[in-house]
Write an enzyme that holds these catalytic residues in place. Structure first.
Site, PDB file in Angstrom:
ATOM      1  CD  GLU A  68     -20.578  31.436 -26.541  1.00  0.00           C
ATOM      2  OE1 GLU A  68     -20.279  30.926 -25.455  1.00  0.00           O
ATOM      3  OE2 GLU A  68     -21.696  31.313 -27.067  1.00  0.00           O
ATOM      4  CB  SER A  95     -26.169  27.851 -29.055  1.00  0.00           C
ATOM      5  OG  SER A  95     -27.452  27.417 -29.498  1.00  0.00           O
ATOM      6  CB  CYS A 153     -20.409  28.445 -19.814  1.00  0.00           C
ATOM      7  SG  CYS A 153     -20.378  27.660 -18.195  1.00  0.00           S
TER       8      CYS A 153
END
Length: 248
Positions: A167, A17, A72
């Site tokens: 996100e 993160s 990602c």
């Protein structure tokens, strides 16, 4: 912390993160240790009216739903420039055809219950609070044994919605209709991440216009997962929520 501060370790790399990536970077900097810490992502795909309909629809779905969206490089926002109902319908149809499972071409579970709840909460907030239209609802997969969330597609009225900006890290695609090129690039540039972006078009001049203006560092032209070749840098743009540290 033990790895970052250990005198016998001269360099640290990290992927996770953005919050923890920044902590890792700051800890290593404090003890003069080389560090590359990769954080989160909010990857944008932009589709122009001249994009190849079938190829774009398939590619967008593979990008946002592959690995259950927990990678990602997964797409999380699709900006459709102008009215393109055929593309919208094709993306939904391709995503709807996906089945739960762990074989090739299927969508697996998300990593744990915490992640499952977080993803479902974003979907509910987008619909109940922000007024987004739910084009495909993957919450029904949560009834399966395990931690499942099916491919989910949201059509937003505002680029300021939480699901458009934060996100989610799951198989959720936020779609927004941009009026023109300038609005589309402004939305991509405004996000705090700098990981990846892609333009779908059959025009070389159009692709050059966008790739020269994207804020992200890993760019694709008709490629929704723009992973660079081995000799090139991977990991996003420094000074954003995607990349922290001092080495490549």
């Amino acid at each position: 912390s033990a790895i970052c501060e250990h005198e016998g370790i001269s360099a640290v790399s990290f992927v996770g993160s953005s919050k923890i990536a920044e902590i890792v970077k700051n800890t290593c900097n404090r003890v003069n240790k080389r560090v590359l810490a990769l954080g989160g992502a909010k990857n944008h795909l932009i589709a122009l009216p001249d994009c190849d309909l079938n190829m774009t629809a398939r590619d967008v779905v593979v990008s946002f739903a592959g690995c259950a969206g927990q990678r990602c490089m997964a797409a999380s926002v699709l900006l459709i420039v102008g009215e393109n109902p055929d593309l919208l319908n094709a993306v939904v149809a391709n995503a709807k055809a996906l089945k739960p499972g762990q074989a090739a071409g299927e969508v697996g579970p998300v990593i744990d219950e915490i992640s499952q709840r977080r993803i479902v909460n974003y979907i509910e907030k987008a619909v109940d609070q922000d007024g987004a239209t739910l084009l495909l609802d993957g919450r029904s997969w949560a009834k399966l044994e395990g931690t499942w969330v099916g491919p989910t597609i949201l059509l937003h009225k505002s680029p300021q919605d939480a699901a458009m900006k934060e996100e989610i890290f799951g198989p959720v695609l936020s779609i927004y209709r941009a009026e023109n090129w300038d609005e589309a690039i402004a939305i991509e540039n405004d996000n705090p991440y700098g990981n990846a972006a892609c333009i779908y078009t059959e025009s070389g001049a159009s692709s050059e216009w966008f790739t020269s203006r994207f804020r992200a560092s890993m760019l694709g032209v008709n490629v929704g997962i723009p992973v660079p070749r081995e000799p090139f840098s991977f990991g996003g743009l420094y000074g954003t929520k995607s990349k922290f540290g001092d080495v490549d």
